[in-house]
Design a protein around this motif. Structure first.
Motif, PDB file in Angstrom:
ATOM      1  N   LEU A 113     -21.482   5.491 -37.759  1.00 41.27           N
ATOM      2  CA  LEU A 113     -22.449   6.516 -37.381  1.00 41.27           C
ATOM      3  C   LEU A 113     -22.423   6.790 -35.887  1.00 41.27           C
ATOM      4  O   LEU A 113     -22.600   7.932 -35.444  1.00 41.27           O
ATOM      5  CB  LEU A 113     -23.865   6.087 -37.794  1.00 41.27           C
ATOM      6  CG  LEU A 113     -24.178   6.064 -39.298  1.00 41.27           C
ATOM      7  CD1 LEU A 113     -25.600   5.579 -39.528  1.00 41.27           C
ATOM      8  CD2 LEU A 113     -23.978   7.451 -39.915  1.00 41.27           C
ATOM      9  N   ALA A 114     -22.221   5.745 -35.080  1.00 38.93           N
ATOM     10  CA  ALA A 114     -22.231   5.888 -33.623  1.00 38.93           C
ATOM     11  C   ALA A 114     -20.845   6.141 -33.046  1.00 38.93           C
ATOM     12  O   ALA A 114     -20.705   6.264 -31.829  1.00 38.93           O
ATOM     13  CB  ALA A 114     -22.823   4.627 -32.991  1.00 38.93           C
ATOM     14  N   SER A 115     -19.837   6.172 -33.924  1.00 41.93           N
ATOM     15  CA  SER A 115     -18.438   6.357 -33.472  1.00 41.93           C
ATOM     16  C   SER A 115     -18.047   5.311 -32.440  1.00 41.93           C
ATOM     17  O   SER A 115     -17.446   5.606 -31.400  1.00 41.93           O
ATOM     18  CB  SER A 115     -18.253   7.766 -32.895  1.00 41.93           C
ATOM     19  OG  SER A 115     -18.526   8.743 -33.875  1.00 41.93           O
ATOM     20  N   LEU A 116     -18.417   4.053 -32.731  1.00 41.30           N
ATOM     21  CA  LEU A 116     -18.096   2.929 -31.842  1.00 41.30           C
ATOM     22  C   LEU A 116     -17.257   1.914 -32.599  1.00 41.30           C
ATOM     23  O   LEU A 116     -17.324   1.825 -33.826  1.00 41.30           O
ATOM     24  CB  LEU A 116     -19.383   2.247 -31.347  1.00 41.30           C
ATOM     25  CG  LEU A 116     -20.269   3.021 -30.370  1.00 41.30           C
ATOM     26  CD1 LEU A 116     -21.555   2.250 -30.130  1.00 41.30           C
ATOM     27  CD2 LEU A 116     -19.528   3.255 -29.050  1.00 41.30           C
ATOM     28  N   PRO A 117     -16.464   1.090 -31.868  1.00 45.00           N
ATOM     29  CA  PRO A 117     -15.778  -0.028 -32.520  1.00 45.00           C
ATOM     30  C   PRO A 117     -16.810  -0.993 -33.094  1.00 45.00           C
ATOM     31  O   PRO A 117     -17.882  -1.193 -32.504  1.00 45.00           O
ATOM     32  CB  PRO A 117     -14.975  -0.675 -31.384  1.00 45.00           C
ATOM     33  CG  PRO A 117     -14.865   0.380 -30.341  1.00 45.00           C
ATOM     34  CD  PRO A 117     -16.116   1.198 -30.438  1.00 45.00           C
ATOM     35  N   PRO A 118     -16.543  -1.627 -34.263  1.00 43.91           N
ATOM     36  CA  PRO A 118     -17.519  -2.540 -34.877  1.00 43.91           C
ATOM     37  C   PRO A 118     -17.982  -3.658 -33.957  1.00 43.91           C
ATOM     38  O   PRO A 118     -19.158  -4.034 -33.986  1.00 43.91           O
ATOM     39  CB  PRO A 118     -16.757  -3.093 -36.096  1.00 43.91           C
ATOM     40  CG  PRO A 118     -15.786  -2.013 -36.437  1.00 43.91           C
ATOM     41  CD  PRO A 118     -15.367  -1.418 -35.122  1.00 43.91           C
ATOM     42  N   VAL A 119     -17.078  -4.210 -33.120  1.00 48.09           N
ATOM     43  CA  VAL A 119     -17.478  -5.308 -32.228  1.00 48.09           C
ATOM     44  C   VAL A 119     -18.517  -4.824 -31.229  1.00 48.09           C
ATOM     45  O   VAL A 119     -19.519  -5.501 -30.968  1.00 48.09           O
ATOM     46  CB  VAL A 119     -16.249  -5.893 -31.494  1.00 48.09           C
ATOM     47  CG1 VAL A 119     -16.699  -6.924 -30.464  1.00 48.09           C
ATOM     48  CG2 VAL A 119     -15.289  -6.520 -32.493  1.00 48.09           C
ATOM     49  N   ASP A 120     -18.316  -3.637 -30.664  1.00 41.13           N
ATOM     50  CA  ASP A 120     -19.298  -3.104 -29.721  1.00 41.13           C
ATOM     51  C   ASP A 120     -20.640  -2.865 -30.403  1.00 41.13           C
ATOM     52  O   ASP A 120     -21.707  -3.104 -29.828  1.00 41.13           O
ATOM     53  CB  ASP A 120     -18.794  -1.787 -29.127  1.00 41.13           C
ATOM     54  CG  ASP A 120     -17.596  -1.984 -28.213  1.00 41.13           C
ATOM     55  OD1 ASP A 120     -17.334  -3.148 -27.839  1.00 41.13           O
ATOM     56  OD2 ASP A 120     -16.916  -0.991 -27.879  1.00 41.13           O
ATOM     57  N   GLU A 121     -20.594  -2.379 -31.635  1.00 41.37           N
ATOM     58  CA  GLU A 121     -21.821  -2.120 -32.371  1.00 41.37           C
ATOM     59  C   GLU A 121     -22.562  -3.419 -32.682  1.00 41.37           C
ATOM     60  O   GLU A 121     -23.793  -3.441 -32.736  1.00 41.37           O
ATOM     61  CB  GLU A 121     -21.501  -1.376 -33.668  1.00 41.37           C
ATOM     62  CG  GLU A 121     -22.716  -1.067 -34.539  1.00 41.37           C
ATOM     63  CD  GLU A 121     -23.752  -0.219 -33.816  1.00 41.37           C
ATOM     64  OE1 GLU A 121     -24.954  -0.423 -34.078  1.00 41.37           O
ATOM     65  OE2 GLU A 121     -23.377   0.632 -32.989  1.00 41.37           O
ATOM     66  N   LEU A 122     -21.834  -4.503 -32.876  1.00 42.23           N
ATOM     67  CA  LEU A 122     -22.465  -5.800 -33.134  1.00 42.23           C
ATOM     68  C   LEU A 122     -23.085  -6.371 -31.877  1.00 42.23           C
ATOM     69  O   LEU A 122     -24.212  -6.870 -31.885  1.00 42.23           O
ATOM     70  CB  LEU A 122     -21.435  -6.788 -33.702  1.00 42.23           C
ATOM     71  CG  LEU A 122     -21.928  -8.227 -33.907  1.00 42.23           C
ATOM     72  CD1 LEU A 122     -23.037  -8.258 -34.962  1.00 42.23           C
ATOM     73  CD2 LEU A 122     -20.773  -9.135 -34.322  1.00 42.23           C
ATOM     74  N   VAL A 123     -22.387  -6.291 -30.758  1.00 41.77           N
ATOM     75  CA  VAL A 123     -22.858  -6.904 -29.514  1.00 41.77           C
ATOM     76  C   VAL A 123     -24.097  -6.195 -28.992  1.00 41.77           C
ATOM     77  O   VAL A 123     -25.055  -6.829 -28.551  1.00 41.77           O
ATOM     78  CB  VAL A 123     -21.734  -6.886 -28.453  1.00 41.77           C
ATOM     79  CG1 VAL A 123     -22.281  -7.329 -27.093  1.00 41.77           C
ATOM     80  CG2 VAL A 123     -20.588  -7.778 -28.885  1.00 41.77           C
ATOM     81  N   SER A 124     -24.115  -4.885 -29.055  1.00 43.03           N
ATOM     82  CA  SER A 124     -25.237  -4.129 -28.484  1.00 43.03           C
ATOM     83  C   SER A 124     -26.573  -4.450 -29.165  1.00 43.03           C
ATOM     84  O   SER A 124     -27.533  -4.829 -28.493  1.00 43.03           O
ATOM     85  CB  SER A 124     -24.942  -2.631 -28.548  1.00 43.03           C
ATOM     86  OG  SER A 124     -26.032  -1.898 -28.041  1.00 43.03           O
ATOM     87  N   PRO A 125     -26.683  -4.353 -30.516  1.00 40.37           N
ATOM     88  CA  PRO A 125     -27.968  -4.700 -31.144  1.00 40.37           C
ATOM     89  C   PRO A 125     -28.331  -6.173 -30.965  1.00 40.37           C
ATOM     90  O   PRO A 125     -29.508  -6.516 -30.875  1.00 40.37           O
ATOM     91  CB  PRO A 125     -27.751  -4.365 -32.623  1.00 40.37           C
ATOM     92  CG  PRO A 125     -26.625  -3.410 -32.641  1.00 40.37           C
ATOM     93  CD  PRO A 125     -25.755  -3.802 -31.495  1.00 40.37           C
ATOM     94  N   ALA A 126     -27.327  -7.048 -30.929  1.00 44.74           N
ATOM     95  CA  ALA A 126     -27.613  -8.480 -30.797  1.00 44.74           C
ATOM     96  C   ALA A 126     -28.290  -8.795 -29.472  1.00 44.74           C
ATOM     97  O   ALA A 126     -29.014  -9.786 -29.360  1.00 44.74           O
ATOM     98  CB  ALA A 126     -26.322  -9.290 -30.928  1.00 44.74           C
TER      99      ALA A 126
END
Length: 443
Positions: A113-126
């Motif tokens: 949805l955010a057009s981001l790599p999965p790792v970046d999407e995991l780190v940001s919410p964490a």
């Protein structure tokens, strides 16, 4: 003297009733979770939708895991710790994969949805969303516990170490629940959903607290167990007699075991499972163990008067599960200890087959012979090298030609037990009449 009159067979088997009840619990809760999930509203992203659903089922399985290891007396007497522990192990692997799927699906869904790599999407919410970091941290102890529960790892690890590592699973439970409270949309979708999840997460840990802390403390404060005698049976076998107060009110049966903890300076922290080797008489308890590891070897050095903390009784290896008037008992090595106790309580005609490498290795053999003579039972001592398989369908069929009309209780080393179970299947003994107990936990 003649054998006592046989007890009537039960129409409802305790194990089947308890097993059916235990299956209904997760099934009913799964239905409730599905309804709550549907009412919470769906995401436009299929990956996020599946991720949330796997997370909810993961939370449900985590609560069910606690119920399986709570050691509640009603369940344990009917299903046995062996069976419950086996289910706990397989549910644990399912839980691990559900939580991994939850993390991967949700992260990938939001990344798309955010057009981001999965790792970046995991780190940001964490690092920014309350509760997500707890979920990431919770997954680590679950993965570690799953890894050490694999057979190849379990065989190379001391029982005490394995047990200590499993304590970290409770940390995962706390973190996972706090994650669900903080970011779970289904948790807050309605007052009923909130009440449901709070009740579930209250009852599951409450069952563990009641079965593994409150009940053992209450019983030990009441009975005040102490070592009354330490009797060497052979060079590597010893019997420990334990006395206490109001033992006639301790709900122990022949064939069960306790987790024994001697309250000495060097052993108070370690609990070892040992079966009763004599039927409880309301005045004393007796355990008999072979020196297979530090825990069992230390019994010989116990002093009379030493305080003992015992958790239990545990196990479904009892006459409660009889379905037929007569019985075939099959024991191997030190597995004869619960069989010897069970032999005191059984009614009807009994045949005992005792498998040992040498007759000198037979534990409590004189007592078994005396019991067999007094109760009109038949005792067969089978000797031979471990590599041989003298307990196949032929030998067992000759020892008990009517095996299909008997209950069969089997207790011994895993290899022997597996061979006997195969032989019983070949002999056509109905599965409901076979009762097996592993004897591989004591160390």
């Amino acid at each position: 003297m003649p054998a006592p009159a046989a007890a009537p067979a039960r129409s409802a088997r305790p194990r089947a009733v308890a097993g059916a009840g235990l299956a209904v619990v997760p099934a009913a809760n799964a239905a409730v979770v599905l309804v709550l999930f549907a009412r919470a509203g769906a995401s436009a992203n299929a990956l996020i939708l599946l991720g949330r659903l796997t997370g909810l089922f993961g939370a449900l399985l985590m609560a069910f895991q606690l119920l399986l290891v709570a050691r509640l007396p009603w369940l344990d007497r009917r299903l046995g710790m062996d069976r419950l522990t086996s289910w706990h192990r397989w549910v644990g692997f399912s839980l691990l994969w559900l939580l991994v799927a939850h993390a991967v699906l949700v992260t990938t869904g939001y990344a798309s949805l955010a057009s981001l790599p999965p790792v970046d999407e995991l780190v940001s919410p964490a690092t920014t969303v309350e509760g997500v970091l707890r979920a990431v941290v919770a997954l680590l102890p679950v993965a570690v516990v799953g890894g050490v529960s694999a057979r190849f790892a379990r065989r190379r690890m001391a029982y005490e170490t394995w047990h200590f590592v499993h304590l970290y699973a409770y940390v995962a439970v706390v973190l996972a629940f706090s994650h669900q409270v903080a970011v779970g949309t289904t948790f807050t979708s309605s007052p009923f959903a909130t009440a449901y999840w709070w009740t579930l997460w209250g009852l599951a840990p409450g069952a563990v607290l009641a079965g593994r802390v409150v009940l053992p403390l209450r019983r030990n404060l009441r009975h005040r167990l102490r070592v009354a005698a330490v009797v060497p049976e052979s060079d590597d076998v010893v019997s420990v007699h334990v006395t206490g107060r109001d033992l006639d009110r301790l709900p122990a049966r022949a064939g069960q075991f306790f987790l024994w903890r001697s309250l000495t300076r060097d052993r108070w922290w370690q609990a070892n499972p040992f079966s009763l080797s004599a039927a409880p008489d309301g005045r004393s308890l007796r355990l008999t163990a072979k020196a297979l590891g530090p825990g069992s070897a230390s019994l010989r050095s116990l002093r009379v008067g030493t305080r003992v903390f015992a958790e239990g009784p545990y196990g479904a290896f009892t006459a409660l599960h009889r379905t037929r008037p007569n019985t075939l008992l099959v024991a191997g090595g030190v597995g004869a200890t619960p069989v010897r106790a069970l032999m005191e309580e059984l009614t009807g005609h009994v045949v005992l087959v005792y498998r040992v490498t040498r007759e000198q290795d037979a534990v409590l053999l004189d007592e078994l012979r005396g019991l067999a003579h007094a109760r009109g039972a038949v005792l067969h001592v089978v000797t031979g090298p471990t590599r041989d398989d003298p307990l196949g369908p032929g030998p067992l069929g000759r020892a008990a030609p009517d095996a299909r009309d008997r209950d069969v209780f089997v207790c011994g080393p895993p290899g022997m037990t597996a061979a006997v179970l195969r032989a019983l299947r070949e002999l056509g003994v109905p599965r409901r009449q076979v009762h097996a107990e592993r004897f591989g936990l004591a160390r």
